[in-house]
Write an enzyme that holds these catalytic residues in place. Structure first.
Site, PDB file in Angstrom:
ATOM      1  CE  LYS A 112      -4.041  -1.949   2.351  1.00  0.00           C
ATOM      2  NZ  LYS A 112      -4.852  -1.893   3.564  1.00  0.00           N
ATOM      3  CE  LYS A 194      -5.041  -9.065  -1.788  1.00  0.00           C
ATOM      4  NZ  LYS A 194      -4.878  -8.710  -0.453  1.00  0.00           N
ATOM      5  CE  LYS A 197     -12.332  -4.455   0.783  1.00  0.00           C
ATOM      6  NZ  LYS A 197     -13.365  -4.688   1.772  1.00  0.00           N
TER       7      LYS A 197
HETATM    8  P1  TYM Z   1     -10.526  -6.738   4.038  1.00  0.00           P
HETATM    9  O1  TYM Z   1     -11.640  -5.767   4.186  1.00  0.00           O
HETATM   10  O2  TYM Z   1      -9.447  -6.432   3.060  1.00  0.00           O
HETATM   11  O3  TYM Z   1     -11.078  -8.169   3.658  1.00  0.00           O
HETATM   12  C1  TYM Z   1     -12.089  -8.820   4.402  1.00  0.00           C
HETATM   13  C2  TYM Z   1     -11.792 -10.310   4.438  1.00  0.00           C
HETATM   14  O4  TYM Z   1     -11.747 -10.848   3.105  1.00  0.00           O
HETATM   15  C3  TYM Z   1     -10.559 -11.623   2.943  1.00  0.00           C
HETATM   16  N1  TYM Z   1     -10.135 -11.549   1.526  1.00  0.00           N
HETATM   17  C4  TYM Z   1     -10.003 -12.605   0.709  1.00  0.00           C
HETATM   18  N2  TYM Z   1     -10.202 -13.920   0.910  1.00  0.00           N
HETATM   19  C5  TYM Z   1      -9.998 -14.737  -0.149  1.00  0.00           C
HETATM   20  N3  TYM Z   1      -9.603 -14.313  -1.391  1.00  0.00           N
HETATM   21  C6  TYM Z   1      -9.396 -12.992  -1.624  1.00  0.00           C
HETATM   22  N4  TYM Z   1      -9.019 -12.578  -2.843  1.00  0.00           N
HETATM   23  C7  TYM Z   1      -9.594 -12.078  -0.548  1.00  0.00           C
HETATM   24  N5  TYM Z   1      -9.482 -10.734  -0.431  1.00  0.00           N
HETATM   25  C8  TYM Z   1      -9.813 -10.432   0.837  1.00  0.00           C
HETATM   26  C9  TYM Z   1      -9.559 -10.993   3.880  1.00  0.00           C
HETATM   27  O5  TYM Z   1      -8.516 -11.890   4.204  1.00  0.00           O
HETATM   28  C10 TYM Z   1     -10.425 -10.634   5.065  1.00  0.00           C
HETATM   29  O6  TYM Z   1     -10.565 -11.752   5.926  1.00  0.00           O
HETATM   30  N6  TYM Z   1      -7.366  -6.061   7.835  1.00  0.00           N
HETATM   31  C11 TYM Z   1      -8.640  -6.662   7.499  1.00  0.00           C
HETATM   32  C12 TYM Z   1      -9.790  -6.160   8.340  1.00  0.00           C
HETATM   33  C13 TYM Z   1      -9.604  -6.274   9.805  1.00  0.00           C
HETATM   34  C14 TYM Z   1      -9.676  -7.469  10.583  1.00  0.00           C
HETATM   35  C15 TYM Z   1      -9.501  -7.079  11.925  1.00  0.00           C
HETATM   36  C16 TYM Z   1      -9.860  -8.813  10.234  1.00  0.00           C
HETATM   37  C17 TYM Z   1      -9.407  -5.254  10.688  1.00  0.00           C
HETATM   38  N7  TYM Z   1      -9.341  -5.734  11.950  1.00  0.00           N
HETATM   39  C18 TYM Z   1      -9.488  -8.014  12.979  1.00  0.00           C
HETATM   40  C19 TYM Z   1      -9.864  -9.740  11.292  1.00  0.00           C
HETATM   41  C20 TYM Z   1      -9.680  -9.350  12.614  1.00  0.00           C
HETATM   42  C21 TYM Z   1      -8.949  -6.343   6.055  1.00  0.00           C
HETATM   43  O7  TYM Z   1      -8.429  -5.418   5.483  1.00  0.00           O
HETATM   44  O8  TYM Z   1      -9.903  -7.075   5.483  1.00  0.00           O
END
Ligand code: TYM
Length: 330
Positions: A112, A194, A197
């Site tokens: 990022k 991957k 978004k």
């Molecule tokens: P975020 O919003 O990017 O994504 C949400 C969840 O989706 C999963 N994910 C995927 N899984 C499979 N294939 C993909 N291409 C893919 N892209 C995204 C992510 O692994 C995630 O589980 N940092 C986290 C949010 C967060 C969080 C937390 C998660 C903040 N605090 C505490 C767990 C516990 C995030 O950016 O997710």
């Protein structure tokens, strides 16, 4: 005591099939076996620039999505991160036990930061510590996430272990729950990347949960395949493997059944069937998103914040006391 799970997603961009298959789907599957907290992490969202009006709308939209995929607010706690001040406060305490070098190693930060160039905010650097605070506040046992969060989870464990060692037992050390299949759904446009978004150029490779049927048709039609013909699961053929994985997870057919279903067929059939099952999944889901009443949503989020606060508050108080942070209120 039932074991506890915590997870969250950012209210930025559009929620896609990767988010669903890698994370949200498992939240739904696990929610009845655990005491569950599902957070809309808007404080994480502001680590990169956001339009305030859009962020506010996306926060509510994501709450609707949680409910429409099947998170049951009678069973699970659904809340917005900024509604529970303990998240920001514990982050400060944890900042003081986290090393710069640990954060410098985070691959998501490096990716990022490269995109932001000279405008990298301190918040972006600190992102993993806020995530550790999210998890540790709830004395979480298990964190269901996709594969891209694995490094953040390892850091969370390291921070918890160090804090407990230096200040006495305070936090439960959580385990990640990363599904064997679906933890890394790839872009339809570039199966080496991957599904994401935040990556604007990969729009075409990303099926959004709020895409209409035409967009789904178009994206699968243009999906990259390979020069082979056989339809079978094979990690060495990432494009076909990815399409089959999506089909397998959406239909809940076993891999053997999926291969049998497509036996002797070409890629056109694979794309056509995948389009059909995706639209069949998305249509009722989108109807549920639209059907959620605004007042009801307010009520769910208010109740969620109160329930979250009731767990997070005592954990924060304990962490402060253990660090020797006493004052008028102690
Ligand atoms: P975020 O919003 O990017 O994504 C949400 C969840 O989706 C999963 N994910 C995927 N899984 C499979 N294939 C993909 N291409 C893919 N892209 C995204 C992510 O692994 C995630 O589980 N940092 C986290 C949010 C967060 C969080 C937390 C998660 C903040 N605090 C505490 C767990 C516990 C995030 O950016 O997710």
């Amino acid at each position: 005591m039932p074991k506890r799970i915590f997870s969250g997603a950012q209210p930025t961009g559009n929620v896609h099939l990767g988010n669903y298959l890698g994370a949200l789907r498992n939240w739904v599957a696990l929610q009845r076996d655990y005491e569950s907290f599902f957070c809309i992490v808007n404080l994480h969202a502001i680590t990169v620039p956001q339009d305030p009006k859009v962020l506010a709308a996306k926060t509510r939209e994501l709450a609707r999505i949680y409910l429409a995929v099947g998170i049951d607010p009678e069973v699970s706690t659904v809340f917005v991160q900024s509604d529970v001040a303990a998240h920001a406060e514990l982050t400060w305490l944890l900042n003081c036990v986290t090393r710069m070098s640990e954060l410098e190693r985070m691959t998501q930060f490096k990716d990022k930061a490269r995109k932001q160039q000279e405008n990298v905010g301190v918040g972006l650097f600190d992102y993993p510590v806020l995530m550790a605070a999210d998890i540790l506040l709830y004395q979480t046992d298990l964190v269901p996430v996709g594969e891209d969060q694995k490094q953040h989870l390892e850091l969370t464990r390291d921070i918890a272990i160090r804090f407990n060692r230096d200040y006495g037992e305070t936090f439960r050390v959580p385990d990640p729950f990363i599904p064997k299949v679906g933890a890394r759904i790839m872009s339809l446009a570039d199966p080496a990347k991957k599904m994401s978004k935040s990556d604007e150029e990969s729009e075409a490779g990303c099926i959004m949960l709020l895409d209409d049927a035409d967009a789904v048709r178009r994206k699968f039609k243009r999906a990259v395949t390979d020069s082979g013909t056989e339809i079978r699961f094979d990690a060495a053929r990432p494009a076909i493997n990815n399409l089959l994985t999506i089909y397998h997870l959406l239909t809940e057919k076993t891999p053997a059944e999926v291969e049998e279903h497509f036996g002797g067929q070409g890629y056109a059939k694979l794309k056509a069937d995948l389009t059909d099952v995706t639209i069949e999944f998305l249509k009722p889901f989108q109807e549920r998103v639209r059907a959620i009443d605004d007042g009801k949503l307010d009520e769910i989020l208010e109740r969620g914040a109160a329930r979250a606060e009731a767990i997070a508050g005592p954990t924060l108080a304990q962490a402060k006391a253990n660090m020797g942070l006493t004052g008028a209120k102690s």
